[in-house]
Design a protein around this motif. Structure first.
Motif, PDB file in Angstrom:
ATOM      1  N   LEU A  93      51.050  44.862  98.506  1.00 34.52           N
ATOM      2  CA  LEU A  93      51.272  43.416  98.525  1.00 34.52           C
ATOM      3  C   LEU A  93      50.050  42.661  99.051  1.00 34.52           C
ATOM      4  O   LEU A  93      49.761  41.548  98.618  1.00 34.52           O
ATOM      5  N   LYS A  94      49.297  43.310  99.920  1.00 35.85           N
ATOM      6  CA  LYS A  94      48.089  42.676 100.456  1.00 35.85           C
ATOM      7  C   LYS A  94      47.020  42.446  99.386  1.00 35.85           C
ATOM      8  O   LYS A  94      46.059  41.705  99.601  1.00 35.85           O
ATOM      9  N   LEU A  95      47.176  43.055  98.219  1.00 37.30           N
ATOM     10  CA  LEU A  95      46.209  42.895  97.134  1.00 37.30           C
ATOM     11  C   LEU A  95      46.498  41.672  96.259  1.00 37.30           C
ATOM     12  O   LEU A  95      45.734  41.357  95.359  1.00 37.30           O
ATOM     13  N   ILE A  96      47.601  40.994  96.534  1.00 35.48           N
ATOM     14  CA  ILE A  96      48.000  39.833  95.738  1.00 35.48           C
ATOM     15  C   ILE A  96      47.750  38.552  96.524  1.00 35.48           C
ATOM     16  O   ILE A  96      48.041  38.478  97.706  1.00 35.48           O
ATOM     17  N   ALA A  97      47.209  37.559  95.838  1.00 36.15           N
ATOM     18  CA  ALA A  97      47.011  36.241  96.445  1.00 36.15           C
ATOM     19  C   ALA A  97      47.871  35.231  95.693  1.00 36.15           C
ATOM     20  O   ALA A  97      48.125  35.376  94.494  1.00 36.15           O
ATOM     21  N   ASN A  98      48.309  34.224  96.386  1.00 34.23           N
ATOM     22  CA  ASN A  98      49.139  33.175  95.814  1.00 34.23           C
ATOM     23  C   ASN A  98      48.305  31.900  95.692  1.00 34.23           C
ATOM     24  O   ASN A  98      47.746  31.429  96.675  1.00 34.23           O
ATOM     25  N   ASN A  99      48.224  31.363  94.474  1.00 32.93           N
ATOM     26  CA  ASN A  99      47.568  30.072  94.293  1.00 32.93           C
ATOM     27  C   ASN A  99      48.519  29.004  94.845  1.00 32.93           C
ATOM     28  O   ASN A  99      49.487  28.641  94.212  1.00 32.93           O
ATOM     29  N   SER A 100      48.230  28.549  96.052  1.00 37.79           N
ATOM     30  CA  SER A 100      49.132  27.620  96.732  1.00 37.79           C
ATOM     31  C   SER A 100      48.970  26.182  96.280  1.00 37.79           C
ATOM     32  O   SER A 100      49.949  25.455  96.165  1.00 37.79           O
ATOM     33  N   ARG A 101      47.757  25.757  96.053  1.00 38.11           N
ATOM     34  CA  ARG A 101      47.511  24.383  95.634  1.00 38.11           C
ATOM     35  C   ARG A 101      46.273  24.322  94.747  1.00 38.11           C
ATOM     36  O   ARG A 101      45.290  25.021  94.967  1.00 38.11           O
ATOM     37  N   PHE A 102      46.339  23.426  93.751  1.00 40.93           N
ATOM     38  CA  PHE A 102      45.193  23.102  92.909  1.00 40.93           C
ATOM     39  C   PHE A 102      45.234  21.595  92.694  1.00 40.93           C
ATOM     40  O   PHE A 102      46.288  21.038  92.382  1.00 40.93           O
ATOM     41  N   LEU A 103      44.104  20.945  92.871  1.00 41.23           N
ATOM     42  CA  LEU A 103      44.058  19.492  92.754  1.00 41.23           C
ATOM     43  C   LEU A 103      42.742  19.059  92.129  1.00 41.23           C
ATOM     44  O   LEU A 103      41.674  19.405  92.629  1.00 41.23           O
ATOM     45  N   ILE A 104      42.834  18.324  91.027  1.00 43.77           N
ATOM     46  CA  ILE A 104      41.665  17.621  90.505  1.00 43.77           C
ATOM     47  C   ILE A 104      41.704  16.258  91.171  1.00 43.77           C
ATOM     48  O   ILE A 104      42.707  15.537  91.075  1.00 43.77           O
ATOM     49  N   LEU A 105      40.657  15.924  91.876  1.00 42.19           N
ATOM     50  CA  LEU A 105      40.654  14.680  92.653  1.00 42.19           C
ATOM     51  C   LEU A 105      40.793  13.464  91.732  1.00 42.19           C
ATOM     52  O   LEU A 105      40.273  13.458  90.612  1.00 42.19           O
ATOM     53  N   PRO A 106      41.538  12.447  92.178  1.00 39.70           N
ATOM     54  CA  PRO A 106      41.883  11.308  91.313  1.00 39.70           C
ATOM     55  C   PRO A 106      40.699  10.591  90.699  1.00 39.70           C
ATOM     56  O   PRO A 106      40.762  10.171  89.553  1.00 39.70           O
ATOM     57  N   GLN A 107      39.606  10.439  91.422  1.00 39.62           N
ATOM     58  CA  GLN A 107      38.467   9.715  90.851  1.00 39.62           C
ATOM     59  C   GLN A 107      37.891  10.472  89.658  1.00 39.62           C
ATOM     60  O   GLN A 107      37.403   9.863  88.719  1.00 39.62           O
ATOM     61  N   ILE A 108      37.995  11.780  89.648  1.00 43.81           N
ATOM     62  CA  ILE A 108      37.514  12.582  88.523  1.00 43.81           C
ATOM     63  C   ILE A 108      38.471  12.427  87.351  1.00 43.81           C
ATOM     64  O   ILE A 108      38.070  12.238  86.208  1.00 43.81           O
ATOM     65  N   PHE A 109      39.759  12.468  87.620  1.00 43.70           N
ATOM     66  CA  PHE A 109      40.769  12.311  86.577  1.00 43.70           C
ATOM     67  C   PHE A 109      40.650  10.933  85.926  1.00 43.70           C
ATOM     68  O   PHE A 109      40.687  10.813  84.709  1.00 43.70           O
ATOM     69  N   GLN A 110      40.462   9.886  86.719  1.00 47.88           N
ATOM     70  CA  GLN A 110      40.328   8.529  86.182  1.00 47.88           C
ATOM     71  C   GLN A 110      39.070   8.408  85.328  1.00 47.88           C
ATOM     72  O   GLN A 110      39.083   7.783  84.286  1.00 47.88           O
ATOM     73  N   TYR A 111      37.983   9.030  85.761  1.00 48.85           N
ATOM     74  CA  TYR A 111      36.735   8.996  85.000  1.00 48.85           C
ATOM     75  C   TYR A 111      36.955   9.636  83.632  1.00 48.85           C
ATOM     76  O   TYR A 111      36.549   9.105  82.610  1.00 48.85           O
ATOM     77  N   HIS A 112      37.633  10.787  83.607  1.00 50.82           N
ATOM     78  CA  HIS A 112      37.877  11.490  82.357  1.00 50.82           C
ATOM     79  C   HIS A 112      38.739  10.640  81.425  1.00 50.82           C
ATOM     80  O   HIS A 112      38.488  10.575  80.220  1.00 50.82           O
ATOM     81  N   LYS A 113      39.751   9.972  81.943  1.00 51.33           N
ATOM     82  CA  LYS A 113      40.619   9.131  81.113  1.00 51.33           C
ATOM     83  C   LYS A 113      39.826   7.987  80.484  1.00 51.33           C
ATOM     84  O   LYS A 113      40.052   7.625  79.342  1.00 51.33           O
ATOM     85  N   ARG A 114      38.883   7.410  81.233  1.00 47.07           N
ATOM     86  CA  ARG A 114      38.066   6.307  80.691  1.00 47.07           C
ATOM     87  C   ARG A 114      37.184   6.794  79.549  1.00 47.07           C
ATOM     88  O   ARG A 114      36.899   6.057  78.623  1.00 47.07           O
ATOM     89  N   GLU A 115      36.711   8.051  79.655  1.00 52.64           N
ATOM     90  CA  GLU A 115      35.789   8.586  78.665  1.00 52.64           C
ATOM     91  C   GLU A 115      36.469   8.949  77.347  1.00 52.64           C
ATOM     92  O   GLU A 115      35.820   9.111  76.343  1.00 52.64           O
ATOM     93  N   MET A 116      37.789   9.118  77.355  1.00 51.37           N
ATOM     94  CA  MET A 116      38.499   9.566  76.144  1.00 51.37           C
ATOM     95  C   MET A 116      38.630   8.472  75.127  1.00 51.37           C
ATOM     96  O   MET A 116      38.627   7.355  75.273  1.00 51.37           O
TER      97      MET A 116
END
Length: 116
Positions: A93-116
């Motif tokens: 079990l010690k060989l397994i890791a849990n991806n607890s959180r993933f976050l694309i920061l909002p300013q990056i997400f907003q920039y991408h939406k403007r570019e589309m």
């Protein structure tokens, strides 16, 4: 063309090539926690057990955060899929890791939406 088949242009390719992912230093850990609390849709208090925080950045600007933590002791779906008998589970079990959180920061997400 839909967004899944659109080729990456040079501007996006340069951005992708400039991104690095690194572990968060102790000095940056508080900032990582604050950003995760402010922007993640799930409640964030802390990572449980052994953990490590990473940041994806470009030219010193943080773009995304990811947190890994020790695996849960029991997870029926995972345990069935792996198929370990109990004695192996306790050893591996010690060989397994849990991806607890993933976050694309909002300013990056907003920039991408403007570019589309």
């Amino acid at each position: 063309m839909n967004q899944h088949t659109t080729p990456i242009d040079n501007t996006h390719n340069e951005l992708l090539c400039s991104i690095t992912v690194r572990p968060v230093s102790q000095n940056d850990q508080a900032n990582w926690d604050i950003l995760m609390r402010q922007h993640h849709y799930l409640v964030f208090r802390s990572l449980v057990g052994e953990s490590i925080r990473y940041v994806a950045e470009s030219q010193g600007q943080w773009l995304a955060l990811i947190g890994w933590a020790a695996a849960a002791l029991k997870c029926t779906v995972r345990d069935k899929w792996i198929g370990w008998p109990p004695f192996l589970k306790s050893q591996r079990l010690k060989l397994i890791a849990n991806n607890s959180r993933f976050l694309i920061l909002p300013q990056i997400f907003q920039y991408h939406k403007r570019e589309m």
